[in-house]
Design a protein around this motif. Structure first.
Motif: not given
Length: 357
Positions: A51-52, A54-56, A120
């Motif tokens: 998830g991270d 794909n997000s970041y 992050s």
């Protein structure tokens, strides 16, 4: 494992080289997609933090261990997924994962020319130490692990500036002392000891992350540096009890040596190319499926001749820095003319890269 899901490289390589049938490719593609999207309950197996990622567009170091290597391995696996998707005709998937394969760009630091962990919030990690092992890297430092962009070396080159080029950074990699800080490991592990023992700069040929490093000069204006490094590193092998320059892990180091003796190496699994180095023997014969043979000859193969002046494939001069799988499996003869001083190879075609050469 260690880290990511690099079985993807084996699947993509078998697909592109027509070892798998289309039906098998489809089945394996389903498995690759599951590995890329369903997190394992065991952090040692499969991908974490998708998830991270794909997000970041990367894994943040404040949330995940070995974030740099995880990020780079995910991008290469996504390239492998894209390659198989193309072969089975799923253009939508191929485009999606081809784009994700470029996420390595998100952790490149143009000031150092190395991959630098980000948090992050998008900030590079403070107090960056290029020779510190562990924490954000797997069995190495930033030097060993920053060039794991097997599928897009040309794209990586483009991230550098005129003041700090890709080629200059590779030369610095080779010329500095094999120094290290134990970093996140907290003690000296055997891979650190082995790198120091052979004293070959930061090219820790003693461990897998460095296997492709000598071949990266084939993507620069000085492919002869690859020939020189490969020949020198091959001399680190012998038939005594300490005949390997490091950890012979599941046959990987033997495979590196065999390929390097042949004179070419698969820098990017999942493509049909092998990048040229320099053959170590006067004559080698490969027995090819279907009773065909591929003969590799080196003329003037003397210790002082450490460079390739020209290559002749089946009577025709090659003007490329790689050989294709189809050229090998067709059978024939490759002749390398070795020389004392390197020849000018500036007009040769470069090996595969996701970004245009």
């Amino acid at each position: 494992m260690m880290p990511g899901t690099l079985i993807d490289a084996v699947i993509a390589d078998a697909s592109i080289k027509e070892i798998l049938t289309p039906e098998e490719m489809s089945q394996f593609l389903d498995a690759m997609l599951k590995s890329a999207n369903v997190e394992s309950s065991d952090e040692r197996l499969g991908r974490v933090g998708m998830g991270d990622f794909n997000s970041y567009g990367y894994l943040p170091f404040d949330k995940y261990k070995e974030s740099v290597n995880q990020t780079l391995d995910y991008t290469f696996s996504d390239f492998c997924i894209s390659q198989v998707a193309k072969l089975v005709g799923n253009d939508e998937l191929a485009t999606k994962y081809g784009k994700s394969a470029l996420n390595y760009q998100n952790i490149f630091d143009p000031k150092t020319g190395l991959m630098h962990p980000k948090d992050s919030k998008g900030n590079f990690k403070a107090n960056f130490d290029a020779i510190s092992w562990g924490d954000d890297y797997t069995e190495g430092s930033s030097w060993q692990n920053s060039f794991a962009v097997y599928h897009d070396i040309n794209g990586l080159k483009n991230l550098y500036s005129k003041d700090l080029t890709f080629e200059q950074t590779l030369i610095k990699l080779a010329n500095q002392k094999p120094s290290f800080n134990v970093g996140g490991y907290g003690f000296q592990i055997h891979e650190m000891t082995e790198m120091s023992a052979i004293d070959f700069g930061q090219i820790a040929i003693s461990n897998q992350p460095s296997f492709h490093l000598p071949y990266l000069f084939a993507y620069t204006n000085h492919p002869e540096y690859t020939q020189l490094l490969v020949k020198q590193l091959s001399n680190q092998f012998n038939d005594s009890i300490d005949g390997y320059p490091g950890d012979e892990d599941n046959g990987s180091m033997s495979a590196w040596y065999v390929f390097s003796c042949l004179g070419f190496y698969p820098v990017c699994p999942g493509t049909d190319e092998y990048v040229f180095g320099i053959s170590q023997f006067d004559k080698i014969v490969l027995n090819i499926h279907g009773d065909k043979k591929f003969t590799i000859r080196s003329k003037r193969n003397y210790p002082q001749n450490q460079f390739v002046e020209s290559r002749i494939l089946n009577g025709e001069k090659l003007s490329q820095r790689f050989i294709k799988q189809s050229q090998l499996t067709a059978g024939g003869e490759l002749v390398s003319n070795l020389c004392l001083l390197p020849a000018n190879a500036s007009n040769e075609k470069l090996p595969f890269s996701l970004s245009d050469n």
